[in-house]
Design a protein around this motif. Structure first.
Motif, PDB file in Angstrom:
ATOM      1  N   UNK B   6      44.545  44.965  34.347  1.00  0.00           N
ATOM      2  CA  UNK B   6      43.742  43.805  34.731  1.00  0.00           C
ATOM      3  C   UNK B   6      43.704  43.728  36.248  1.00  0.00           C
ATOM      4  N   UNK B   7      42.532  43.734  36.831  1.00  0.00           N
ATOM      5  CA  UNK B   7      42.394  43.624  38.279  1.00  0.00           C
ATOM      6  C   UNK B   7      41.672  42.315  38.576  1.00  0.00           C
ATOM      7  N   UNK B   8      42.317  41.443  39.331  1.00  0.00           N
ATOM      8  CA  UNK B   8      41.729  40.133  39.615  1.00  0.00           C
ATOM      9  C   UNK B   8      41.671  39.902  41.122  1.00  0.00           C
ATOM     10  N   UNK B   9      40.713  39.117  41.545  1.00  0.00           N
ATOM     11  CA  UNK B   9      40.597  38.777  42.960  1.00  0.00           C
ATOM     12  C   UNK B   9      41.683  37.767  43.312  1.00  0.00           C
ATOM     13  N   UNK B  10      42.334  37.964  44.478  1.00  0.00           N
ATOM     14  CA  UNK B  10      43.408  37.052  44.874  1.00  0.00           C
ATOM     15  C   UNK B  10      42.909  35.616  44.986  1.00  0.00           C
ATOM     16  N   UNK B  11      43.823  34.680  44.747  1.00  0.00           N
ATOM     17  CA  UNK B  11      43.442  33.268  44.665  1.00  0.00           C
ATOM     18  C   UNK B  11      42.735  32.748  45.914  1.00  0.00           C
ATOM     19  N   UNK B  12      43.138  33.208  47.086  1.00  0.00           N
ATOM     20  CA  UNK B  12      42.549  32.670  48.318  1.00  0.00           C
ATOM     21  C   UNK B  12      41.359  33.474  48.838  1.00  0.00           C
ATOM     22  N   UNK B  13      40.858  34.393  48.013  1.00  0.00           N
ATOM     23  CA  UNK B  13      39.689  35.189  48.393  1.00  0.00           C
ATOM     24  C   UNK B  13      38.464  34.652  47.649  1.00  0.00           C
ATOM     25  N   UNK B  14      37.340  34.522  48.362  1.00  0.00           N
ATOM     26  CA  UNK B  14      36.117  34.033  47.734  1.00  0.00           C
ATOM     27  C   UNK B  14      35.628  35.001  46.655  1.00  0.00           C
ATOM     28  N   UNK B  15      35.064  34.454  45.579  1.00  0.00           N
ATOM     29  CA  UNK B  15      34.543  35.278  44.499  1.00  0.00           C
ATOM     30  C   UNK B  15      33.068  34.917  44.286  1.00  0.00           C
ATOM     31  N   UNK B  16      32.163  35.534  45.050  1.00  0.00           N
ATOM     32  CA  UNK B  16      30.737  35.178  44.952  1.00  0.00           C
ATOM     33  C   UNK B  16      30.143  35.455  43.572  1.00  0.00           C
ATOM     34  N   UNK B  17      30.647  36.501  42.910  1.00  0.00           N
ATOM     35  CA  UNK B  17      30.148  36.814  41.570  1.00  0.00           C
ATOM     36  C   UNK B  17      30.497  35.674  40.599  1.00  0.00           C
ATOM     37  N   UNK B  18      31.732  35.173  40.730  1.00  0.00           N
ATOM     38  CA  UNK B  18      32.150  34.056  39.894  1.00  0.00           C
ATOM     39  C   UNK B  18      31.332  32.809  40.175  1.00  0.00           C
ATOM     40  N   UNK B  19      31.045  32.562  41.448  1.00  0.00           N
ATOM     41  CA  UNK B  19      30.233  31.396  41.817  1.00  0.00           C
ATOM     42  C   UNK B  19      28.830  31.508  41.238  1.00  0.00           C
ATOM     43  N   UNK B  20      28.285  32.730  41.258  1.00  0.00           N
ATOM     44  CA  UNK B  20      26.936  32.938  40.707  1.00  0.00           C
ATOM     45  C   UNK B  20      26.926  32.681  39.204  1.00  0.00           C
ATOM     46  N   UNK B  21      27.958  33.160  38.516  1.00  0.00           N
ATOM     47  CA  UNK B  21      28.033  32.955  37.062  1.00  0.00           C
ATOM     48  C   UNK B  21      28.203  31.471  36.759  1.00  0.00           C
ATOM     49  N   UNK B  22      29.015  30.787  37.554  1.00  0.00           N
ATOM     50  CA  UNK B  22      29.199  29.344  37.373  1.00  0.00           C
ATOM     51  C   UNK B  22      27.856  28.622  37.514  1.00  0.00           C
ATOM     52  N   UNK B  23      27.103  28.981  38.557  1.00  0.00           N
ATOM     53  CA  UNK B  23      25.790  28.365  38.775  1.00  0.00           C
ATOM     54  C   UNK B  23      24.842  28.626  37.610  1.00  0.00           C
ATOM     55  N   UNK B  24      24.865  29.862  37.104  1.00  0.00           N
ATOM     56  CA  UNK B  24      23.992  30.218  35.983  1.00  0.00           C
ATOM     57  C   UNK B  24      24.357  29.416  34.737  1.00  0.00           C
ATOM     58  N   UNK B  25      25.663  29.266  34.490  1.00  0.00           N
ATOM     59  CA  UNK B  25      26.112  28.506  33.319  1.00  0.00           C
ATOM     60  C   UNK B  25      25.706  27.035  33.449  1.00  0.00           C
ATOM     61  N   UNK B  38      36.020  36.310  38.351  1.00  0.00           N
ATOM     62  CA  UNK B  38      35.690  37.517  37.592  1.00  0.00           C
ATOM     63  C   UNK B  38      36.527  38.689  38.068  1.00  0.00           C
ATOM     64  N   UNK B  39      37.067  39.419  37.131  1.00  0.00           N
ATOM     65  CA  UNK B  39      37.869  40.589  37.465  1.00  0.00           C
ATOM     66  C   UNK B  39      37.468  41.778  36.616  1.00  0.00           C
ATOM     67  N   UNK B  40      38.262  42.822  36.696  1.00  0.00           N
ATOM     68  CA  UNK B  40      37.999  44.022  35.916  1.00  0.00           C
ATOM     69  C   UNK B  40      39.086  44.205  34.871  1.00  0.00           C
TER      70      UNK B  40
END
Lengths: 80, 80
Positions: B6-25, B38-40
């Protein structure tokens, strides 16, 4: 409530990204690596307390946006 | 032996892909969705029987290729 969603490519669908990673690992000397499959891992914070409703809604999110159910499988876990 | 990474973005790093998915939802009516990260998710088949060695090798694979440790965390599970 926290939801964790796993989206994976179906077993009988080709995974070119996985094949590329496998090739890269081999070229780096990790010859023990066999098949590699790559999927997505999502963590969502849900502002709801009803677990049953959360499951229904999450299923809809997966079917409509998070997974391409033609080529991908998904599963999710709820906690909290 | 089967490894799941499991590869995840660190907590204090911005996740633009996650923000885009949140907006879409949100735009699809799923207003209960808060933060999305979002991670791998990787599944690797390893041709080795020694669990200790598999862990060492897998750690090296993650550090060198599978995760960008400047902005990402990783964890893995071994089975079989």
């Amino acid at each position: 409530m926290k939801a964790t969603v796993y989206v994976t490519i179906k077993q009988n669908v080709l995974d070119p990204q996985g094949t590329a990673v496998q090739g890269a690992l081999h070229s780096m000397g990790f010859d023990e690596v066999g098949k590699v499959r790559i999927g997505k891992y999502l963590e969502l914070q849900l502002d709801t307390a009803d677990r049953g409703e959360a499951e229904t809604r999450l299923k809809a999110m997966c079917e409509k946006l998070l997974a391409n159910t033609v080529i991908e499988d998904y599963r999710f876990e709820l906690e909290g």
